[in-house]
Design an enzyme around this catalytic site. Structure first.
Site, PDB file in Angstrom:
ATOM      1  N   ASP A  66      40.772  26.522  36.804  1.00  0.00           N
ATOM      2  CA  ASP A  66      41.120  27.850  36.348  1.00  0.00           C
ATOM      3  C   ASP A  66      41.022  27.928  34.826  1.00  0.00           C
ATOM      4  O   ASP A  66      41.744  27.230  34.116  1.00  0.00           O
ATOM      5  CB  ASP A  66      42.560  28.128  36.806  1.00  0.00           C
ATOM      6  CG  ASP A  66      42.915  29.589  36.666  1.00  0.00           C
ATOM      7  OD1 ASP A  66      42.084  30.430  37.035  1.00  0.00           O
ATOM      8  OD2 ASP A  66      44.009  29.886  36.175  1.00  0.00           O
ATOM      9  N   THR A  99      38.517  34.732  33.934  1.00  0.00           N
ATOM     10  CA  THR A  99      38.839  34.182  32.614  1.00  0.00           C
ATOM     11  C   THR A  99      37.701  33.307  32.083  1.00  0.00           C
ATOM     12  O   THR A  99      37.360  33.392  30.909  1.00  0.00           O
ATOM     13  CB  THR A  99      40.136  33.358  32.666  1.00  0.00           C
ATOM     14  OG1 THR A  99      40.037  32.382  33.694  1.00  0.00           O
ATOM     15  CG2 THR A  99      41.326  34.234  32.955  1.00  0.00           C
ATOM     16  N   THR A 100      37.117  32.501  32.961  1.00  0.00           N
ATOM     17  CA  THR A 100      36.023  31.643  32.507  1.00  0.00           C
ATOM     18  C   THR A 100      34.834  32.504  32.103  1.00  0.00           C
ATOM     19  O   THR A 100      34.220  32.284  31.055  1.00  0.00           O
ATOM     20  CB  THR A 100      35.614  30.666  33.629  1.00  0.00           C
ATOM     21  OG1 THR A 100      36.798  30.078  34.162  1.00  0.00           O
ATOM     22  CG2 THR A 100      34.716  29.582  33.110  1.00  0.00           C
ATOM     23  N   ASP A 391      44.725  34.437  42.005  1.00  0.00           N
ATOM     24  CA  ASP A 391      43.469  35.064  41.569  1.00  0.00           C
ATOM     25  C   ASP A 391      42.999  36.072  42.613  1.00  0.00           C
ATOM     26  O   ASP A 391      42.605  37.190  42.284  1.00  0.00           O
ATOM     27  CB  ASP A 391      42.361  34.007  41.401  1.00  0.00           C
ATOM     28  CG  ASP A 391      42.480  33.268  40.070  1.00  0.00           C
ATOM     29  OD1 ASP A 391      43.427  33.557  39.317  1.00  0.00           O
ATOM     30  OD2 ASP A 391      41.625  32.403  39.807  1.00  0.00           O
TER      31      ASP A 391
HETATM   32  P1  ADP Z   1      36.277  32.995  36.568  1.00  0.00           P
HETATM   33  O1  ADP Z   1      37.409  32.323  35.865  1.00  0.00           O
HETATM   34  O2  ADP Z   1      35.378  33.686  35.601  1.00  0.00           O
HETATM   35  O3  ADP Z   1      36.696  33.857  37.690  1.00  0.00           O
HETATM   36  P2  ADP Z   1      35.156  31.273  38.586  1.00  0.00           P
HETATM   37  O4  ADP Z   1      35.072  29.796  38.524  1.00  0.00           O
HETATM   38  O5  ADP Z   1      36.094  31.894  39.532  1.00  0.00           O
HETATM   39  O6  ADP Z   1      35.401  31.786  37.123  1.00  0.00           O
HETATM   40  O7  ADP Z   1      33.680  31.766  38.899  1.00  0.00           O
HETATM   41  C1  ADP Z   1      33.357  33.119  39.017  1.00  0.00           C
HETATM   42  C2  ADP Z   1      31.855  33.272  39.229  1.00  0.00           C
HETATM   43  O8  ADP Z   1      31.444  32.629  40.423  1.00  0.00           O
HETATM   44  C3  ADP Z   1      31.478  34.730  39.367  1.00  0.00           C
HETATM   45  O9  ADP Z   1      30.337  34.997  38.605  1.00  0.00           O
HETATM   46  C4  ADP Z   1      31.209  34.866  40.861  1.00  0.00           C
HETATM   47  O10 ADP Z   1      30.306  35.906  41.148  1.00  0.00           O
HETATM   48  C5  ADP Z   1      30.652  33.514  41.188  1.00  0.00           C
HETATM   49  N1  ADP Z   1      30.762  33.194  42.613  1.00  0.00           N
HETATM   50  C6  ADP Z   1      31.864  33.192  43.369  1.00  0.00           C
HETATM   51  N2  ADP Z   1      31.583  32.864  44.657  1.00  0.00           N
HETATM   52  C7  ADP Z   1      30.250  32.652  44.703  1.00  0.00           C
HETATM   53  C8  ADP Z   1      29.330  32.274  45.736  1.00  0.00           C
HETATM   54  N3  ADP Z   1      29.735  32.065  46.980  1.00  0.00           N
HETATM   55  N4  ADP Z   1      28.028  32.141  45.410  1.00  0.00           N
HETATM   56  C9  ADP Z   1      27.611  32.333  44.145  1.00  0.00           C
HETATM   57  N5  ADP Z   1      28.421  32.683  43.125  1.00  0.00           N
HETATM   58  C10 ADP Z   1      29.714  32.854  43.387  1.00  0.00           C
HETATM   59 MG    MG Z   2      37.513  33.375  39.511  1.00  0.00          MG
END
Ligand code: ADP
Ligand code: MG
Length: 536
Positions: A66, A99-100, A391
């Site tokens: 996270d 957040t990332t 989240d």
């Molecule tokens: P954040 O802190 O930004 O939410 P995450 O590690 O949760 O970071 O990653 C979010 C990213 O991962 C988003 O761009 C989302 O669209 C992408 N994502 C989530 N699930 C999938 C999936 N099954 N396939 C491809 N991309 C995904």
């Molecule tokens: Mg996320």
């Protein structure tokens, strides 16, 4: 000649030990720090992102994916780096996810800006270009939003699953998504949810599939005295945010005890006060007492005699939840408690959940309060699952509030890049360059998703760009097969708000950092190094 030189005495306008960097050096230093922060969290982005292990000064270990948790635990010192951490915190506080994404975007915007600074483009021109691009990007985002509402259950579950992918919750995401959906449906009011109505409580020692939804409030507490009832039906609930103790200050109040008689008198007095506290509470008809502070042993004994189930040191946030659920008013002084302040609950009981005794408050007046009991084999697992669920809940709340969602997996960012490039074509001169840079920066999201999945990012971007050029506006990275996919059809769905906020705060902080050309650090602050050892 040396005589001449002595005429040019340096003039000090700042204290001697102030450190100062100016111009390009200050800019480079700040940009390097911001990029280093982005670099740190970058590898955690997306379903194939890695986790980080953070060990704090006390030796406690956190394993997480996270973004905001990582940055908060790292105790970053550099002022520009701290500004980036703020972006993550804002994102966390307002939507609870993305957040990332926000931090990685901010880092990339600055990286692209650096290239333009090297080409002697003035930072103010750059900042202006970025502002134009951001405004346009927001318009494009709005046009990409699709409608969502409470009745679209599959869509809501997909939002939850997308939020949880890559976190510890991954392998049980279907079960958890269903629980989350049920929780959301239970507390929903006029098509929206309030996050405070959904409590997430961790239970260590069992597998994740055993997680459950309790329609009511669960407190990780026990009743204070074994002689108190274990279960109270049709409970009349009192909420007190003061202690049921004789305050130390009252005892200290200059009583000089010179003989045993006086001591007895004093203890009798104390007992009388505690007894009258309990009697006042019992007189209101209260059968359950939640106290935010401590309860004296003797008071516990009196409460037990009155058959009142009492719980002490209840968290403030739980007191508020209890108040909402039972309709009880939180009272600060036991003397002021009266019948009108009491709330009601169908049942209040103590039960063993997992290894621990817990207090369950069910069948409340306001049935909207629920608790998700999250189980996990170890504290680390359970904590990370709790973060994933938080989240997911944040994303669903944001999606319902805004009523709009977009396709994830980098689809929305590629579309933004494409449309922004078109927009850049309508501008002239150096601002055009800035808007182009902004457009390119958007692609950092799909690129990073690909990189983290071990795919060739250039190949992936080429495929994605051509799919979008052919009108496939929802084409995104398939991190599992290595190809491209229709992210919407595959259920990779995110709230529009995550994207609009990430974009605006990333652009804002990038502009702000670009405008700084003078860093003055007062006494005692070590000037942090420009390139920190954080890149991983
Ligand atoms: P954040 O802190 O930004 O939410 P995450 O590690 O949760 O970071 O990653 C979010 C990213 O991962 C988003 O761009 C989302 O669209 C992408 N994502 C989530 N699930 C999938 C999936 N099954 N396939 C491809 N991309 C995904
Ligand atoms: Mg996320």
């Amino acid at each position: 000649m040396s005589n001449n030189n002595s005429n040019y005495q340096p003039i000090f306008i700042l204290p001697e030990d102030t450190k100062r960097t100016t111009g390009r050096e200050a800019q480079r230093n700040n940009i390097a720090a911001a990029k280093a922060v982005a670099q740190t969290v970058r590898t955690t982005l997306g379903p194939k992102g890695m986790d980080k292990m953070i060990v704090d000064a006390a030796g406690d270990v956190i394993v997480t994916n996270d973004g905001v948790t990582i940055l908060e635990e790292m105790q970053i010192e550099h002022p520009a780096a701290k500004m980036i951490v703020e972006v993550a915190k804002t994102q966390e506080n307002i939507v609870g996810d993305g957040t990332t994404t926000a931090v990685v975007l901010a880092g990339e915007l600055l990286k692209k800006a650096e290239d333009l600074l090297d080409q002697e483009i003035h930072p103010t021109v750059l900042a202006r270009g970025y502002r134009l691009a951001e405004a346009q990007a927001q318009k494009i985002l709005q046009s990409l939003g699709e409608k969502v509402s409470l009745d679209k259950e599959e869509l809501l579950k997909n939002i939850a699953i997308t939020a949880m992918t890559g976190k510890g919750a991954e392998s049980n995401k279907d079960i958890l998504a269903e629980l989350i959906l049920q929780a959301v449906k239970t507390v929903a009011d006029k098509g929206r949810i309030q996050l405070e109505d959904i409590k997430v409580e961790i239970i260590v020692g069992e597998s994740v599939e055993k997680s459950e939804l309790v329609r009511g409030i669960v407190l990780d507490k026990e009743r204070v005295h074994a002689a108190m009832p274990e279960q109270v039906e049709n409970a009349k609930v009192a909420l007190l945010d003061a202690s049921l103790e004789i305050k130390n200050t009252e005892i200290d109040a200059k009583i000089q005890i010179t003989d045993p008689m006086q001591l007895n008198l004093f203890l009798e007095q104390e007992e009388k006060t505690l007894r009258s506290m309990v009697e006042t509470i019992a007189a209101t008809g209260a059968t359950v007492l939640f106290c935010q502070k401590g309860i004296d042993d003797l008071a516990q004994h009196f409460l037990a005699k009155k058959k009142i189930l009492a719980v002490r040191r209840v968290k403030k946030s739980d007191m508020e939840t209890l108040s909402r659920a039972t309709g009880a008013k939180i009272v600060s002084n036991w003397k002021e408690l009266n019948i009108g302040d009491l709330g009601t609950a169908g049942v209040v009981r103590e039960e063993k959940v997992g290894q621990e005794e817990m207090i369950l408050v069910e069948k409340c007046q306001n049935a909207k309060a629920v608790t998700l009991l999250v189980r996990g084999g170890t504290t680390h697992v359970a904590e990370e699952i709790k973060r994933a669920i938080t989240d997911a809940l944040g994303d669903i709340a944001a999606a319902l509030k805004d009523g709009a969602v977009v396709a994830g997996a980098g689809a929305v960012e590629i579309e933004l890049a494409k449309e922004l490039r078109k927009y850049a074509g309508t501008l002239r001169g150096r601002e055009q360059l800035a808007v182009q840079a902004f457009a390119e920066a958007m692609e950092v999201i799909p690129r990073t998703l690909a990189e983290n999945a071990g795919l060739d990012p250039i190949d992936m971007l080429t495929q994605l760009r051509s799919a979008h050029d052919n009108g496939q506006t929802k084409a995104g990275v398939n991190v599992f097969t290595g190809g491209i996919m229709d992210a919407w059809a595959e259920g990779v769905i995110e709230p529009l708000k995550v994207k609009t906020l990430a974009l605006s705060s990333a652009a804002e902080v990038a502009e702000m950092i670009l405008r700084i050309d003078d860093v003055i650090m007062g006494k005692k602050q070590e000037m942090p190094r420009g390139n920190m050892d954080m890149g991983m």
